[in-house]
Every structure is written in C-alpha cells, then in structure tokens.
Design a protein around this motif. Structure first.
Motif, PDB file in Angstrom:
ATOM      1  N   UNK A 465       0.600  -1.371   0.454  1.00 21.91           N
ATOM      2  CA  UNK A 465       0.430   0.210  -0.070  1.00 21.91           C
ATOM      3  C   UNK A 465       1.223   1.476  -0.220  1.00 21.91           C
ATOM      4  N   UNK A 466       2.263   0.770   0.627  1.00 19.17           N
ATOM      5  CA  UNK A 466       2.885   2.851   0.374  1.00 19.17           C
ATOM      6  C   UNK A 466       3.131   2.392  -0.467  1.00 19.17           C
ATOM      7  N   UNK A 467       3.555   2.124  -1.700  1.00 18.11           N
ATOM      8  CA  UNK A 467       4.603   1.949  -2.485  1.00 18.11           C
ATOM      9  C   UNK A 467       3.106   2.312  -3.299  1.00 18.11           C
ATOM     10  N   UNK A 468       1.770   1.941  -3.397  1.00 18.66           N
ATOM     11  CA  UNK A 468       0.532   2.037  -4.213  1.00 18.66           C
ATOM     12  C   UNK A 468       0.235   3.349  -4.298  1.00 18.66           C
ATOM     13  N   UNK A 469       0.600   4.519  -2.621  1.00 21.55           N
ATOM     14  CA  UNK A 469       0.277   5.961  -2.798  1.00 21.55           C
ATOM     15  C   UNK A 469       1.136   6.315  -3.053  1.00 21.55           C
ATOM     16  N   UNK A 470       2.902   5.989  -3.044  1.00 21.76           N
ATOM     17  CA  UNK A 470       4.022   6.754  -3.920  1.00 21.76           C
ATOM     18  C   UNK A 470       3.971   6.710  -4.963  1.00 21.76           C
ATOM     19  N   UNK A 471       3.184   5.742  -5.784  1.00 19.08           N
ATOM     20  CA  UNK A 471       3.323   5.955  -7.349  1.00 19.08           C
ATOM     21  C   UNK A 471       1.867   6.834  -7.522  1.00 19.08           C
ATOM     22  N   UNK A 472       0.756   6.894  -6.797  1.00 17.08           N
ATOM     23  CA  UNK A 472      -0.349   7.940  -6.820  1.00 17.08           C
ATOM     24  C   UNK A 472      -0.211   9.128  -6.567  1.00 17.08           C
ATOM     25  N   UNK A 473       1.354   9.426  -6.547  1.00 22.37           N
ATOM     26  CA  UNK A 473       1.459  11.166  -6.765  1.00 22.37           C
ATOM     27  C   UNK A 473       1.771  11.422  -8.337  1.00 22.37           C
ATOM     28  N   UNK A 474       1.491  10.398  -8.967  1.00 21.86           N
ATOM     29  CA  UNK A 474       2.201  10.503 -10.834  1.00 21.86           C
ATOM     30  C   UNK A 474       1.028  11.166 -11.034  1.00 21.86           C
ATOM     31  N   UNK A 475       0.092  11.336 -10.799  1.00 25.40           N
ATOM     32  CA  UNK A 475      -0.891  12.130 -11.264  1.00 25.40           C
ATOM     33  C   UNK A 475      -0.623  13.497 -11.861  1.00 25.40           C
ATOM     34  N   UNK A 476       0.168  13.887 -10.740  1.00 26.96           N
ATOM     35  CA  UNK A 476      -0.114  15.407 -11.319  1.00 26.96           C
ATOM     36  C   UNK A 476       1.516  15.676 -12.479  1.00 26.96           C
TER      37      UNK A 476
END
Length: 632
Positions: A465-476
């Motif tokens: 989950x930690x890695x997934x949340x990090x990758x979600x920042x790529x939306x910007x």
C-alpha cells in the motif's frame, strides 16, 4: 439545503445526526432517514471537524482509528530493534514499543490542538527506517559483543612503553544501548531542523525545487528497500505469511464493496441490522489474528520445529510467554531510559533526508484530510504549524529513545472517508488511547509475541500500500513527457545500483580516513539518498515548464485560481467548514496584534479580518458561505 443548520436543529431537538458505522443513536426515525438520504447524495460527513459525537460513539470511533494503525507501530518498532541488535532482547522490545505508542499519542494530541488542527493521526514514520537498514547492512560488526581496544603497557626491565590490543567482552544489552544512544542524538538533531523548517516557513522554499518528479523515485526506493525486512520476517514460514497476506487482501479488496450485516440496538428502533464494511476497515488486523491462531494450531500439533537454531522456531506461539509474565503492568517511557544520547554522523545524514521527505508527505496528507472533511485547503500558517509540531515531537522521540520520528498517517484519513466521522474529539481520544497503550507494559508485551511470519504477511500488505500511494503522486506529472520518464527511471536505477555496489565492495571507498569512509559508506548505502540527489538535480537543471514537472499542481493545491493564468475565471468552492477551523488557540486580544504578520506559523492579522468576516458575518459578505481561498 443548509447542512449545518439541519445538524444543529437535530441536536437541539435532542437527537444526534444519523450514522451508519456500528450503531445508531437517533430519537427520530424521519430525521435519521432524511440524514441517510442526504449522506448518500452528497457524501458529507456525519460528524464534522468541530462537532462532538456522543461519548459512547466517540469511544467507539476512537478505538477504530487506534486499531487501524497499530500493526504499523509494531512493525516499525521491531525494525528499529533489529537495527540496534535488540531483536533478541525481550525487555528492550517491550520498552521500545511502549515508547513508540506513547509518543504517537502525544504527537496526535499536539497536532489536533496546536498543529494544523485537522483530525489527523500521527504514527511512526517509515521514512526513517531506511538509514537504519543501511546501517544494518553495511556495518555487520555493530552487534559484536567483543570490543577491541588499545592498551599501553610498560616493560619494567627496559622502561619502554608498548601498545597491545585487548579483547573486551561486552554484554548484549550494552551493545543494544550503545547503538540506541547513537540514534537518539541523531534523531534529536534531525527533529530540531524539522522544527525550524516549520517555524521559519521554509516549506514554501522547498516546494520551489522539490516536486513529484523528485519525491516519487525517492519514496519508491524506500518501499523497495524495505522488502528486505518483509522477507526476513516472512521467510520464517512462507505458508503462514502468505495466508496472512491473502486474507487481508481478500477482506479489503475482493470483498471491499460488500457491507457486512451487523445487529445493533437503539432505544427507538430496538434490535435491527445495519450494514457496514467492518471487514474492510479491520482487514489487516483480522488477517493477523487468523495468522496468529494458525501459528498456535501448528505449534500445538507439533508442525513447527522446537529447535531454537531452526528458522521456523520463530513461528511458534509458545516461546515468548515469559515476556508477558515478566513485563510490568505500568511503565512510563521517560528521557534517558536507554542512556545518554549519542550522535552518529552517517545516521544523521539519513535522518535529515528522511525529514525532508516526511515534510512533503505530511503536506499532502494535510490537503487530503481537508478535502475528505470538505474543509478549505489549509493556509500556510496552519501547514507551518503542523510541520513545527511534527519536528518538535520528533525531537522528543529522540529524547525518549524511539529511534524513529512520527508523521501523519494517510490511512487514517482514508478511514474518515469510510466512516464519515471527522470530529477532532475522536482523534483527541485516539491520542489518549495510544498514551494508555504505551503506559500499560503488558499490552506492549502481548504484541511483541506475534509470530514472525504473521508480521511478515502484514508487512507485505503495508509496504504494498505504501508503494501504491507513492505512485499515485504521478497523477500530477506529465507522463507523456520523455524528460519526466527518463528522470524517474534513471533515478530509481541509480538509487538501486549505488547501495548494491557499496554493499558488495565494502572497501571500495578509501579516502585515507576510516571515520570518513564509514560515513560515506552509510550515506551512499542509503537507497533513497542517491536516487533523491540525482532526481532533484536532473529535475531542476533539465528545462521544463512547472506544469510538466508537476510543481504547479503542488503549489496551487490550496488555490482555486492560478495567478499565472489571467484568462482563467475565479473558481469557487462550497465547503462545510469555514477557514477559521485552522485558527490557533490564541486569546482574542492577541489575534490582531501586528507582530503576528512576522510569525510564519500564526495567521496574518489582515488575513484574519477576512477569515473573521467569512466565519461570523452575514451570508451576504461571504457569498452564502463560499470562500475564495485564492485571496488568502
């Protein structure tokens, strides 16, 4: 429809807003049904930031938030124990976990009362683990109980002095305390810098140079590097570990849309059934409890080795009973419990980088919490105050000897979106519960006895989950840009290569000074250091627009109109909370003092006049409660 007016009217009539969490408490069925219909259409909070649920519900909601992140605290506490060679010391692990839980409670209360003043939970920060893991990998001699020292002796016959090497055997506890003391001073120094960044308002300066293109590979390397710890726990028994992971994923993802029927009782409706995703909210804890039970069954059936030298021995449930028996009922974590703070330059360098990452991560959580609670984005003074509180409590964590800092937990923000309860009172009680957990020594001792493979299975879910949340920042970030893709990919590769080379070539760095060599080895062996430096350098030297880099999206999160785009019309947002929800606890006589405009973590008096008008004046002045935060 005036949502706040409806809620206030319901309270004046002796009823509370309807809620669908674990029980219902309403004296008016019509009010309940109306509230539920309104909740389904607008997804508003049932209990807003400044509203206080009934005490029995407050206790229920607080325990729910407390249990959500309990496994994370246990995991990180054990990782610190391993880094300082204390994984086989029962008393040390118990006291370390008590200290972690105690500081979690203190920091949570401080954040809600004096920090950003949003309903936020503060827990152990995983960003600070990577320097410890690097130290564990690159300094294998730190756990040696034999200390080699030089001693001068005099020859009585010749009168000449000579130096000999003397082996001195140390107790394991002495080694553990010595390693812990080196972390304490390093964490205190990093926490002080963290505090200064908040009090001086340097956060805005950092955001000019650090954006998603830098943060994503940096934090992603943290998650990738922590896989070593997950393997170390789960390899004890892969079957039990994978089963724990599978159950957690089944309950949280596969059955995530299913709402469990739960029987409840209220005075108005007597016994009835409500539906709530209880299994999803507590998926990780349920998975751990089942894995713990299976380990107990395997132990009773003799399916696990009873040889202490066998790897599966740590999967047994009958090897740590003395920990609970010998633990005291009451233990107060206090400064100096592990000795006088020391200092380690290499650990400090890793902690300093973790501080910068933690600050940017917390800012994102502040905005996410405000959005979840349907509140205006936090103004700069509230963000600075929140960062300052985190830094101060990080310093206190170093004094107590936790070995890690505290930071905002995004998972608890997500729980607010599920439960629709964003009351500050709930999180104040959550902090009190964690303080109680830390003071009750038996409680920490019980969780220390969790079998290794069960904890390993939980780590797989948490790190995933930690890695997934990090990758979600790529939306910007513009992922169609070859520049961004090249920077992110190269930084991740470089961040994996350098620590690998340092690990395989311990003598590859030779400056002629042993202390300097050791510091450089630990710094370069830090997985996110090499990746962060390269990503930040490339992102700020290769030409690109702020929009392409994702920095504009981060800088304008709190704005509804970009100042750089005069063609863009003003966007307005209807909020359930006014901007004064971020007001610090100050006497009214001080709020308009001119000196406040020079203090970055307090509201400017000129801005405060605008806030006061919107918060307390007639609806016409505020455009029916609409706030234009771009003016602030």
């Amino acid at each position: 429809m005036d949502q706040r007016g409806d809620a206030d009217g319901a309270k004046e009539n002796g009823s509370s807003p309807a809620h669908a969490v674990l029980m219902l408490d309403s004296n008016n069925t019509d009010t309940e049904e109306t509230a539920q219909e309104h909740h389904q259409t607008t997804e508003t909070l049932i209990y807003k930031i400044r509203e206080n649920p009934p005490m029995h519900l407050t206790i229920l909601f607080a325990f729910q938030q407390a249990l959500l992140s309990l496994a994370n605290q246990l995991a990180l506490s054990l990782m610190v124990a391993q880094a300082v060679c204390g994984d086989n010391s029962a008393w040390f692990k118990t006291q370390l976990l008590s200290s972690t839980l105690f500081m979690d409670g203190i920091t949570t209360i401080a954040m809600v009362l004096f920090g950003v003043r949003l309903p936020l939970f503060q827990g152990a920060a995983f960003e600070y683990v990577v320097p410890l893991l690097a130290l564990q990998t690159l300094d294998p001699d730190r756990c040696n109980v034999v200390e080699i020292s030089e001693q001068s002796i005099t020859n009585e016959m010749t009168g000449q002095n000579s130096t000999v090497l003397v082996n001195k055997t140390m107790e394991l506890d002495q080694v553990v305390l010595a390693n812990t003391q080196s972390l304490m001073g390093s964490l205190m120094a990093a926490g002080f810098i963290h505090f200064l960044i908040g009090t001086t308002g340097l956060v805005g300066f950092l955001l000019r140079f650090v954006g998603p293109v830098t943060i994503v590979p940096t934090i992603l390397l943290i998650g990738l590097y922590m896989t070593r710890t997950a393997v170390k726990f789960i390899e004890v028994h892969w079957g039990i570990g994978i089963m724990t992971t599978a159950i957690s994923l089944l309950l949280s993802l596969y059955l995530g849309r299913f709402k469990l029927p739960i029987p409840v009782w209220t005075r108005k409706r007597s016994c009835h059934v409500i539906r709530y995703p209880l299994h999803q909210v507590f998926a990780l804890l349920i998975g751990m409890m089942i894995g713990w039970a299976v380990s107990g069954v395997f132990t009773a059936c003799g399916l696990l080795s009873d040889n202490p030298d066998d790897l599966q021995y740590k999967a047994r449930t009958d090897i740590n009973h003395d920990i609970v028996t010998n633990a005291s009922w009451f233990y107060f974590p206090h400064p100096g419990q592990f000795g006088v703070p020391g200092f380690n330059v290499s650990v400090f360098a890793g902690f300093l980088l973790a501080t910068l990452i933690s600050i940017l991560d917390s800012i994102g959580d502040y905005y996410a919490c405000a959005k979840t609670c349907n509140a205006p984005p936090p103004p700069s003074h509230a963000i600075n105050r929140g960062i300052a509180v985190e830094g101060l409590c990080t310093f206190m964590s170093g004094v107590v000897g936790c070995g890690h800092a505290t930071s905002t937990y995004g998972g608890n923000v997500g729980a607010i979106g599920i439960t629709k309860v964003g009351s500050r009172q709930v999180f104040l009680l959550t902090g009190i519960i964690y303080i109680a957990f830390g003071l009750i020594g038996k409680f920490s001792a019980v969780f220390i006895t969790i079998p290794y493979p069960v904890l390993g299975g939980a780590l797989v879910v948490m790190f995933g989950m930690f890695i997934g949340v990090v990758l979600s920042n790529l939306q910007y970030v513009s992922l169609t840009s070859t520049r961004n893709i090249a920077i992110i990919g190269t930084s991740i590769l470089f961040g994996l290569m350098v620590p690998y080379w340092v690990e395989k070539n311990p003598d590859g760095i030779n400056t002629g000074h042993s202390d300097t060599d050791r510091v450089l080895r630990v710094i370069l062996g830090n997985a996110n250091f090499a990746g962060a430096v390269l990503a930040c350098f490339l992102d700020n030297t290769i030409p690109a627009t702020k929009e392409e880099r994702g920095i504009t999206a981060w800088q304008n999160v709190a704005k509804h109109k970009s100042k750089e785009d005069p063609q863009q019309g003003k966007e307005e947002q209807q909020y359930e909370e006014s901007i004064d929800v971020y007001e610090p606890l100050l006497p009214k006589a001080w709020r308009k003092h001119f000196i406040l405009k020079y203090i970055p973590f307090l509201p400017d008096p000129d801005e405060y006049n605008i806030v006061s008008d919107c918060a307390y004046s007639s609806p016409d002045k505020c455009k029916n409660g609409t706030l234009e935060t771009a003016q602030l």
